[in-house]
Design an enzyme around this catalytic site. Structure first.
Site, PDB file in Angstrom:
ATOM      1  N   CYS A  87       0.728  -1.150  -0.016  1.00  0.00           N
ATOM      2  CA  CYS A  87       0.006   0.021   0.130  1.00  0.00           C
ATOM      3  C   CYS A  87       0.928   1.118   0.121  1.00  0.00           C
ATOM      4  O   CYS A  87       1.464   1.707  -1.039  1.00  0.00           O
ATOM      5  CB  CYS A  87      -0.909  -0.089   1.125  1.00  0.00           C
ATOM      6  N   HIS A 196      -3.134  -5.695   1.571  1.00  0.00           N
ATOM      7  CA  HIS A 196      -2.526  -6.049   2.692  1.00  0.00           C
ATOM      8  C   HIS A 196      -2.520  -7.269   2.885  1.00  0.00           C
ATOM      9  O   HIS A 196      -3.187  -7.823   3.792  1.00  0.00           O
ATOM     10  CB  HIS A 196      -3.169  -5.072   3.590  1.00  0.00           C
ATOM     11  N   GLU A 198      -0.525  -8.792   5.057  1.00  0.00           N
ATOM     12  CA  GLU A 198      -0.335  -8.709   6.419  1.00  0.00           C
ATOM     13  C   GLU A 198      -1.434  -9.056   7.325  1.00  0.00           C
ATOM     14  O   GLU A 198      -1.563  -9.498   8.553  1.00  0.00           O
ATOM     15  CB  GLU A 198       0.500  -7.867   7.172  1.00  0.00           C
TER      16      GLU A 198
END
Length: 235
Positions: A87, A196, A198
């Site tokens: 991002c 994302h 994560e």
């Protein structure tokens, strides 16, 4: 060997701790790095996390791309170290000219948050080798400046050279040209994407999938892929 993956924190980073946690879940050692340092502390790979570095002033990622540590990031990338920009980190990579193109305000002029379907276009990078080309995955997305742009010549070149790593599937949430969600450099060690990974590493805390709510763990493959890439390079 224990693989050490650095996560660089910038003023305004929001997802640095999440990235550190994802690295730990994947089986590597996260190393917190500060944007004002010139020391990568001997890490094996790097993550530039999401957030709103410097409040996204000028352009998203533009000021962060000039931070002191980015000189070391550029040198490490040139030497083949795996580097992932997530991002805002993707925005930094294009602003630092480590990846081609640019990122602009979403075409709908709204911040977008959704569990996003992607298709893996390139499974031969340091961060995608755990996938297969054509695989569909679900990764959370949250951005306001996620529209990927480039001129036609650049778009044709990255398409032809296999540098498109991910495309949006089903819905293009931000107007990215040719549905591009993430790209890689020619060498395959630097990858940037808007979604994302994560936030999709542990069942019960990931995105919703057709199997069950919050069951998505497709993001884990990004980090295990990098661990494997470092191990291969060290063998």
């Amino acid at each position: 060997m224990t693989v050490r993956i650095g996560v660089v924190t910038f003023p305004g980073s929001l997802d640095d701790r999440d990235a550190q946690r994802a690295i730990r879940v994947a089986g590597a050692e996260p190393v917190a790095l500060w944007h004002g340092s010139h020391d990568l502390e001997g890490v094996d790979a790097l993550v530039l996390p999401g957030g709103f570095s410097y409040g996204d002033y000028l352009r998203a990622g533009a000021i962060a791309a000039l931070s002191p540590i980015m000189a070391e990031v550029k040198d490490a990338a040139a030497a083949g170290m795996p580097v992932l920009g997530i991002c805002n980190g993707f925005q930094m990579l294009v602003e630092a000219h480590l990846l081609p193109g640019g990122l602009i305000r979403n075409d709908n002029q709204h911040f977008v948050r959704r569990d996003q379907r992607l298709i893996v276009e390139n499974a031969d990078t340091a961060w995608t080798s755990g996938f297969t080309a054509g695989q569909e995955i679900i990764i959370p997305l949250k951005n306001a400046d996620g529209g990927y742009i480039a001129n036609d010549e650049t778009l044709d070149r990255i398409e032809g050279e296999g540098q498109v790593a991910f495309r949006y599937l089903g819905v293009n949430p931000n107007g990215s040209l040719r549905d591009i969600a993430g790209i890689t450099n020619e060498r395959g060690n630097v990858v940037g994407l808007m979604p994302h990974p994560e936030h999709a590493v542990e069942a019960g805390f990931g995105p919703n999938t057709p199997a069950a709510m919050r069951s998505g763990v497709d993001g884990l493959n990004f980090f295990t892929s990098a661990i494997a890439a470092v191990a291969r390079a060290a063998a």
